[in-house]
Design an enzyme around this catalytic site. Structure first.
Site, short mmCIF file in Angstrom:
data_model
loop_
_atom_site.label_atom_id
_atom_site.label_comp_id
_atom_site.label_asym_id
_atom_site.label_seq_id
_atom_site.Cartn_x
_atom_site.Cartn_y
_atom_site.Cartn_z
N HIS A 269 -3.09 11.09 -0.56
CA HIS A 269 -2.49 10.99 0.77
C HIS A 269 -1.25 11.89 0.76
CE1 HIS A 269 -4.58 6.97 1.90
NE2 HIS A 269 -5.26 8.03 2.32
N ASP B 118 1.74 12.01 1.79
CA ASP B 118 3.11 11.59 1.49
C ASP B 118 3.34 11.39 0.00
OD1 ASP B 118 1.29 9.41 1.92
OD2 ASP B 118 2.96 8.01 1.93
N HIS B 119 2.34 11.76 -0.80
CA HIS B 119 2.51 11.66 -2.26
C HIS B 119 2.31 13.01 -2.97
CE1 HIS B 119 2.75 7.21 -2.52
NE2 HIS B 119 2.19 7.34 -1.34
N HIS C 277 -6.62 1.09 -3.08
CA HIS C 277 -6.13 1.70 -1.85
C HIS C 277 -7.34 2.26 -1.09
CE1 HIS C 277 -3.09 3.09 0.81
NE2 HIS C 277 -3.12 4.36 0.47
N ASP D 252 0.57 3.04 -3.84
CA ASP D 252 -0.06 2.37 -2.70
C ASP D 252 -1.25 1.51 -3.15
OD1 ASP D 252 1.66 4.27 -1.77
OD2 ASP D 252 0.37 4.93 -0.14
N HIS E 212 8.43 2.60 -0.62
CA HIS E 212 7.34 3.01 0.27
C HIS E 212 7.41 2.24 1.58
CE1 HIS E 212 3.15 3.92 1.58
NE2 HIS E 212 3.38 5.04 0.90
#
Length: 305
Positions: free
Chosen positions: A64, A66-67, A142, A212, A270
């Site tokens: 994802h 944002d990582h 996840h 996550d 997070h």
């Protein structure tokens, strides 16, 4: 041995309220390890005086954006700044294709080697073993394949009791053998037991990074008794239904993870962009596990000195 983590980003999917998406830097015996690399990570390293050139290992938990969206920029900057030494990237296999494609269409050939070591969320695996640390993947639950990472210090050699060694006039060349647990035989034949000349080193510390994930107990045994546990806490528990749909954890659940796994300390991060302030999230986690702190950007948490 220095063992500490500095928070570079603590937001979830989007940067908001002066919070950047996920990134952390571990300093382990003066070697730097980057864990996740959201957009803006380079700016955060400049802001908090982290030298990117010192990073030799990068760990990406999942794909994802944002990582990992800051990674190609970081690799490019290292290239432009003249890096020559190799870099290891531990990540899901498709990340190599993503990076290769971006380098291809920018007509960039890095001046240093990048080795991709692919992770799997099927079972825990040792992915790095050096003189300081052992790193294992933590399979998580996840929406796409995701792993956390467990950083485990190696047991250090025994510590010498210098006063006794000097009193017995034990030659310095014997010190290494003593650190490794050997007894000492004096010239007159007297045997001095190792435990009278040395003391045991501290128990190795561990840092568990749980990215996550849906709340699940499948990884609890692996992270049991962590010296420091980072766990995602995207929502307050009044949004549990949303957490279930998106495969995330609430602050209350993160506290329960720390409690049930006997963690020494918990950091939550997070955070969803819906929360302008974070006190409610902290209060909720602390209601279950009092020794909880927020993953405040720029803050360094010392695991061992």
């Amino acid at each position: 041995m220095k063992f500490e983590v500095t928070i570079l980003g603590s937001s979830s999917a989007t940067p908001i309220f002066n919070r950047n998406p996920t990134a952390q830097v571990l300093n382990i015996n003066e070697k730097l390890y980057l864990v996740d690399c959201a957009e803006g990570t380079q700016q955060q390293m400049l802001r908090f005086d982290i030298k990117a050139s010192r990073i030799d290992y990068i760990f990406i938990s999942h794909l994802h954006g944002d990582h990992y969206l800051g990674l190609v920029g970081l690799l490019s900057s290292l290239h432009l700044n003249g890096r020559k030494k190799a870099l290891k990237v531990f990540c899901p296999a498709p990340l190599k294709e993503i990076i290769d494609l971006q380098l291809k269409y920018s007509e960039t050939t890095l001046h240093y080697p990048v080795e991709f070591i692919f992770t799997s969320d099927e079972k825990p695996e040792v992915i790095l073993d050096n003189q300081d640390i052992i790193v294992e993947t933590i399979p998580l639950d996840h929406r796409i394949p995701t792993t956390g990472f467990l950083f485990k210090q190696k047991k250090r050699l025994r510590k010498l009791i210098k006063e006794k060694l000097e009193k017995l006039e034990i030659p310095v060349p014997y010190y290494t053998a003593l650190k490794r647990g050997r007894d000492y035989e004096a010239p007159d034949g007297t045997i001095y037991k190792n435990d009278t000349l040395t003391i045991d080193s501290e128990e190795p510390k561990t840092y568990a990074y749980c990215s996550d994930t849906l709340y699940t107990e499948k990884y609890f045994e692996q992270i049991n008794s962590a010296s420091l546990l980072y766990h995602e806490s995207t929502f307050l528990n009044d949004m549990l239904d949303r957490a279930l749909i998106t495969h995330h954890t609430t602050a209350l659940q993160a506290g329960e993870v720390a409690l049930k796994t006997n963690a020494a300390k918990l950091i939550i991060g997070h955070f969803s962009a819906r929360y302008k302030t974070l006190n409610e999230l902290l209060d909720e986690a602390q209601s279950v596990f009092p020794n909880t702190e927020l993953a405040v950007e720029g803050k360094t948490f010392v695991i061992s000195e």
